[in-house]
Enzyme design. Structure first.
Site, short mmCIF file in Angstrom:
data_model
loop_
_atom_site.label_atom_id
_atom_site.label_comp_id
_atom_site.label_asym_id
_atom_site.label_seq_id
_atom_site.Cartn_x
_atom_site.Cartn_y
_atom_site.Cartn_z
N VAL A 206 0.91 -1.18 -0.08
CA VAL A 206 -0.04 -0.03 -0.17
C VAL A 206 0.95 1.10 0.10
O VAL A 206 1.62 1.39 0.70
CB VAL A 206 -0.95 0.07 0.99
CG1 VAL A 206 -2.13 -0.88 1.11
CG2 VAL A 206 -0.21 -0.01 2.52
N HIS A 207 0.50 1.90 -0.86
CA HIS A 207 1.16 3.40 -1.01
C HIS A 207 0.32 4.74 -1.43
O HIS A 207 1.08 5.70 -1.33
CB HIS A 207 2.68 3.23 -1.83
CG HIS A 207 2.36 3.17 -3.10
ND1 HIS A 207 2.12 2.19 -3.85
CD2 HIS A 207 2.43 4.28 -4.07
CE1 HIS A 207 1.87 2.34 -4.99
NE2 HIS A 207 2.27 3.74 -5.38
N ARG A 208 -0.69 4.39 -1.96
CA ARG A 208 -1.45 5.49 -2.68
C ARG A 208 -1.66 6.56 -1.59
O ARG A 208 -2.25 6.25 -0.57
CB ARG A 208 -2.82 5.01 -3.16
CG ARG A 208 -2.62 4.00 -4.34
CD ARG A 208 -2.83 4.80 -5.61
NE ARG A 208 -2.01 3.89 -6.59
CZ ARG A 208 -1.47 4.41 -7.45
NH1 ARG A 208 -1.06 5.63 -7.47
NH2 ARG A 208 -0.79 3.58 -8.18
N ARG A 241 6.80 5.87 1.41
CA ARG A 241 5.79 6.77 1.68
C ARG A 241 5.09 6.49 2.80
O ARG A 241 4.70 7.13 3.79
CB ARG A 241 4.95 7.31 0.66
CG ARG A 241 3.61 7.73 1.07
CD ARG A 241 2.76 7.78 -0.35
NE ARG A 241 3.02 8.76 -1.51
CZ ARG A 241 2.75 9.96 -1.50
NH1 ARG A 241 2.08 10.59 -0.57
NH2 ARG A 241 3.35 10.62 -2.47
N ASP A 283 -2.84 -1.55 -3.69
CA ASP A 283 -3.21 -0.42 -4.18
C ASP A 283 -2.45 0.08 -5.36
O ASP A 283 -2.56 0.99 -6.07
CB ASP A 283 -3.56 0.78 -3.36
CG ASP A 283 -2.17 1.41 -2.57
OD1 ASP A 283 -1.27 0.77 -2.97
OD2 ASP A 283 -2.47 1.91 -1.72
#
Ligand code: UD1
Length: 363
Positions: A206-208, A241, A283
């Site tokens: 996940v990084h969005r 992130r 994501d």
């Protein structure tokens, strides 16, 4: 000349670079440095045997405007000295848009690899990058029929659009062969599997910004992943992130031992874990495609996708931020009642060859 900047660009560059090096054409490579950590960049260059860039711009982190503007200024200087006959840009990251703007102002023809994808969500920075890049690029190389149709609906001339297939699958096909012959390349993934005693596992990334930048949403997401991990272990290589946001929101220390947070993995280890996972929760854009090719079930933690073919023909489904739906779907997968997925046209490992042909016809 090719330009790349962030992790998802590197696997798109590798097969085309290799294909062009077998031809009569010379080529140069620019790395903007948008992704600069060894684990986000160097390991991919090494494993995918991409030579050192001819130019490294050292752009690094910053706001979208800073990344885009710094890349534009640095690239213009290079192009004034070393003007290519064509610039090849990849995907939808900030480096892609920056290079496109500079080249179109300098009247250098632009070929866009992975053109035509649309999520129809203009809150995503990548969607803006895609629309703007495609609106001025000269050669639009699409991975699937829906990409070509999107461009036609936007009024792009038919002669600019070329359905060439998915170049990431070229890299994936080659990697599967390499992994099979060289299991010693998989030390990190095998270490992780050892730690969970080779039990079935779920792989997640996940990084969005929409999932990780707000502490509340991040907490909900990690609550859901923690809950799922009590049933089946979850392995989660952490994007920088997300790491930063988890630290700031004090969430890291609340994560249970069954949710295995590890460092970002290199390409071979990540492909191996994708191939053998019970399912994938992500994501990412590219992982929706890779999992479809590998026939591993994938639940995408987004409300939309620019890759609808992975839902139509592949193994992907969208769950957005509906975590009850997510748990329900995970159970369907664990009970082996999920769809199986079919072959996707032109995702066959031969996209780089088709792209070179198109480029030669347009030089
Ligand atoms: C970028 C792309 C996205 C792609 C993703 C894959 C854009 C708009 N987004 O998002 O399409 O899916 O890459 O990874 O171009 N950082 C590091 N080390 C690095 C790289 C980044 O610590 O090597 C940190 C930065 O300081 C920043 C954060 O990670 O805080 C985000 O990096 P950034 O390049 O802005 O975008 P991504 O979220 O990675």
């Amino acid at each position: 000349m090719h330009i790349v900047g962030a992790r998802p660009n590197f696997m798109k560059l590798a097969p085309l670079y290799k294909e062009i090096s077998k031809s009569i054409h010379s080529q140069k490579l620019v790395h903007t440095g948008q992704h600069y950590d060894a684990l986000m960049s160097d390991v991919f260059f090494e494993q995918l045997q991409i030579p050192n860039p001819d130019y490294y711009l050292g752009i690094g982190s910053g706001s979208h405007t800073q990344q885009t503007a710094k890349t534009m200024l640095a690239l213009e200087e290079i192009l004034l000295k070393d003007r290519p006959d064509m610039m090849i840009v990849y995907g939808d990251v900030n480096s892609t848009l920056a290079a496109t703007l500079v080249c179109c102002k300098m009247q250098i023809p632009i070929a866009h690899v992975e053109a035509g994808l649309r999520s129809r969500d203009r809150n995503m920075p990548e969607e803006i990058n895609r629309i703007l890049t495609d609106s001025v690029a000269d050669i639009l190389l699409t991975p699937s029929q829906d990409g070509s149709e999107n461009l036609l609906h936007e009024g792009v001339d038919t002669h600019k659009i070329h359905l060439v297939g998915n170049i990431m699958i070229d890299t994936l096909v080659q990697a599967l062969d390499i992994i099979e012959k060289n299991p010693q390349l998989l030390s990190k993934s095998l270490e992780v599997l050892e730690a969970i005693q080779h039990k079935p596992y779920i792989l997640s990334t996940v990084h969005r910004p929409s999932n990780v930048d707000k502490p509340d949403s991040l907490q909900h997401l990690f609550n859901a992943l923690s809950e799922i991990s009590s049933q089946t272990d979850v392995i989660l290589p952490l994007h920088p992130r997300t790491k930063k946001q988890l630290e700031e929101a004090n969430i890291l220390q609340t994560i249970p031992a069954t949710l295995h947070i590890i460092e970002p993995l290199g390409y071979f280890d990540f492909i191996y874990l994708q191939k053998h996972a019970t399912c994938i929760l992500t994501d990412s854009g590219g992982i929706q495609e890779e999992s479809s090719y590998l026939k591993t079930p994938c639940l995408t933690l987004r409300k939309n996708t620019e890759r609808p073919i992975t839902i139509e023909l592949g193994t992907n489904e969208l769950v957005g931020d509906d975590y009850d739906l997510l748990k329900e779907k995970v159970n369907i997968i664990l009970n082996d009642q999920y769809k199986k997925g079919q072959e996707i046209p032109f995702w066959d490992g031969k996209t780089a060859q088709r792209i070179l042909q198109v480029l030669e016809n347009n030089l």
